[in-house]
Design a protein around this motif. Structure first.
Motif, mmCIF file in Angstrom:
data_model
loop_
_atom_site.group_PDB
_atom_site.id
_atom_site.type_symbol
_atom_site.label_atom_id
_atom_site.label_comp_id
_atom_site.label_asym_id
_atom_site.label_seq_id
_atom_site.Cartn_x
_atom_site.Cartn_y
_atom_site.Cartn_z
ATOM 1 N N ASP A 181 0.812 -1.223 0.000
ATOM 2 C CA ASP A 181 0.000 0.000 0.000
ATOM 3 C C ASP A 181 0.846 1.274 0.000
ATOM 4 O OD1 ASP A 181 -2.323 -1.474 -0.076
ATOM 5 O OD2 ASP A 181 -2.779 -1.243 2.063
ATOM 6 N N LEU A 182 2.147 1.157 0.235
ATOM 7 C CA LEU A 182 3.021 2.329 0.192
ATOM 8 C C LEU A 182 3.246 2.815 -1.249
ATOM 9 C CD1 LEU A 182 5.711 1.319 2.847
ATOM 10 C CD2 LEU A 182 3.878 3.023 3.111
ATOM 11 N N TYR A 183 2.905 1.972 -2.204
ATOM 12 C CA TYR A 183 3.044 2.353 -3.613
ATOM 13 C C TYR A 183 1.795 3.088 -4.082
ATOM 14 C CZ TYR A 183 7.132 -0.616 -4.021
ATOM 15 O OH TYR A 183 8.381 -1.159 -3.867
ATOM 16 N N PRO A 184 1.963 4.002 -5.040
ATOM 17 C CA PRO A 184 0.781 4.658 -5.633
ATOM 18 C C PRO A 184 -0.119 3.608 -6.285
ATOM 19 C CG PRO A 184 2.813 5.746 -6.324
ATOM 20 C CD PRO A 184 3.215 4.490 -5.599
ATOM 21 N N LYS A 185 -1.405 3.944 -6.399
ATOM 22 C CA LYS A 185 -2.373 3.017 -7.018
ATOM 23 C C LYS A 185 -1.860 2.542 -8.371
ATOM 24 C CE LYS A 185 -6.322 3.292 -4.508
ATOM 25 N NZ LYS A 185 -6.312 2.338 -3.469
ATOM 26 N N GLY A 186 -2.005 1.237 -8.600
ATOM 27 C CA GLY A 186 -1.622 0.670 -9.887
ATOM 28 C C GLY A 186 -0.139 0.385 -10.033
ATOM 29 N N GLU A 187 0.651 0.757 -9.051
ATOM 30 C CA GLU A 187 2.094 0.493 -9.112
ATOM 31 C C GLU A 187 2.458 -0.477 -8.006
ATOM 32 O OE1 GLU A 187 4.769 3.800 -9.303
ATOM 33 O OE2 GLU A 187 3.335 4.997 -10.430
ATOM 34 N N GLY A 188 3.642 -0.996 -8.094
ATOM 35 C CA GLY A 188 4.139 -1.901 -7.068
ATOM 36 C C GLY A 188 5.577 -2.247 -7.360
ATOM 37 N N PRO A 189 6.161 -3.043 -6.512
ATOM 38 C CA PRO A 189 7.547 -3.430 -6.748
ATOM 39 C C PRO A 189 7.666 -4.201 -8.058
ATOM 40 C CG PRO A 189 6.664 -4.524 -4.782
ATOM 41 C CD PRO A 189 5.606 -3.641 -5.320
ATOM 42 N N LYS A 190 8.785 -4.061 -8.701
ATOM 43 C CA LYS A 190 8.999 -4.678 -10.008
ATOM 44 C C LYS A 190 9.852 -5.936 -9.875
ATOM 45 C CE LYS A 190 7.229 -0.966 -11.968
ATOM 46 N NZ LYS A 190 6.110 -0.584 -11.168
ATOM 47 N N VAL A 191 9.409 -6.873 -9.045
ATOM 48 C CA VAL A 191 10.175 -8.084 -8.802
ATOM 49 C C VAL A 191 9.250 -9.288 -8.960
ATOM 50 C CG1 VAL A 191 11.563 -9.327 -7.094
ATOM 51 C CG2 VAL A 191 11.649 -6.846 -7.168
ATOM 52 N N ASN A 192 9.712 -10.342 -9.605
ATOM 53 C CA ASN A 192 8.889 -11.528 -9.848
ATOM 54 C C ASN A 192 8.416 -12.200 -8.568
ATOM 55 O OD1 ASN A 192 9.090 -11.195 -12.589
ATOM 56 N ND2 ASN A 192 10.836 -12.558 -12.801
ATOM 57 N N GLU A 193 9.251 -12.192 -7.508
ATOM 58 C CA GLU A 193 8.867 -12.818 -6.246
ATOM 59 C C GLU A 193 7.579 -12.210 -5.696
ATOM 60 O OE1 GLU A 193 11.832 -13.284 -3.140
ATOM 61 O OE2 GLU A 193 13.379 -13.035 -4.667
ATOM 62 N N VAL A 194 7.358 -10.960 -5.959
ATOM 63 C CA VAL A 194 6.194 -10.276 -5.410
ATOM 64 C C VAL A 194 4.909 -10.837 -5.993
ATOM 65 C CG1 VAL A 194 5.032 -8.057 -5.213
ATOM 66 C CG2 VAL A 194 7.481 -8.205 -4.887
ATOM 67 N N ASP A 195 4.909 -11.216 -7.256
ATOM 68 C CA ASP A 195 3.710 -11.794 -7.867
ATOM 69 C C ASP A 195 3.241 -13.005 -7.075
ATOM 70 O OD1 ASP A 195 3.822 -9.884 -9.849
ATOM 71 O OD2 ASP A 195 4.934 -11.175 -11.227
ATOM 72 N N GLU A 196 4.194 -13.836 -6.691
ATOM 73 C CA GLU A 196 3.889 -15.021 -5.905
ATOM 74 C C GLU A 196 3.318 -14.621 -4.540
ATOM 75 O OE1 GLU A 196 6.738 -18.370 -4.135
ATOM 76 O OE2 GLU A 196 7.089 -17.933 -6.257
#
Length: 122
Positions: A97-112
């Motif tokens: 939630d610290l990221y702006p709406k529609g954005e997030g970390p750009k790492v594959n592990e995060v998808d999991e």
């Protein structure tokens, strides 16, 4: 041989490093907040490993003596594991939630991890 506390501290530091990579693109105040959340999340990940291992070995139900008879109850280790998992999920959501709406970390592990969060937050 490493003592239990020292080994745990090393595992926590590894988790902190991993999470800092994932959330390394946060800036300013959000980065400051993320560092505190990352410390807590890393601790919980390591703690959950130990609790999970205990539950794997001994199960999620304990037999408890009550005078002349015994009763079955949910293992305190299992309860603690579930509480830690819920807290971890909450912390990870706060990090996302610290990221702006529609954005997030750009790492594959995060998808999991996001898939895990969606599945277990209902």
């Amino acid at each position: 041989m490493e003592s239990g506390v020292f080994a745990k501290d090393k595992e926590i530091k590894k988790e902190i490093t991993k999470l800092k990579k994932i959330f390394g693109d946060l800036e300013g105040r959000n980065k400051e907040v993320s560092l505190k959340l990352i410390d807590e999340a890393a601790f919980l990940v390591v703690e959950m490993r130990g609790l999970k291992q205990h539950v794997k070995e001994f199960g999620s139900v304990d037999e408890m003596e009550q005078g002349e008879y015994t009763i079955l109850r949910t293992s305190p280790y299992y309860k603690n594991y579930l509480d830690a998992a819920k807290t971890y999920t909450t912390i990870f959501k706060q990090l996302l939630d610290l990221y702006p709406k529609g954005e997030g970390p750009k790492v594959n592990e995060v998808d999991e991890l996001q898939s895990f969060l969606k599945k277990h937050s209902k």
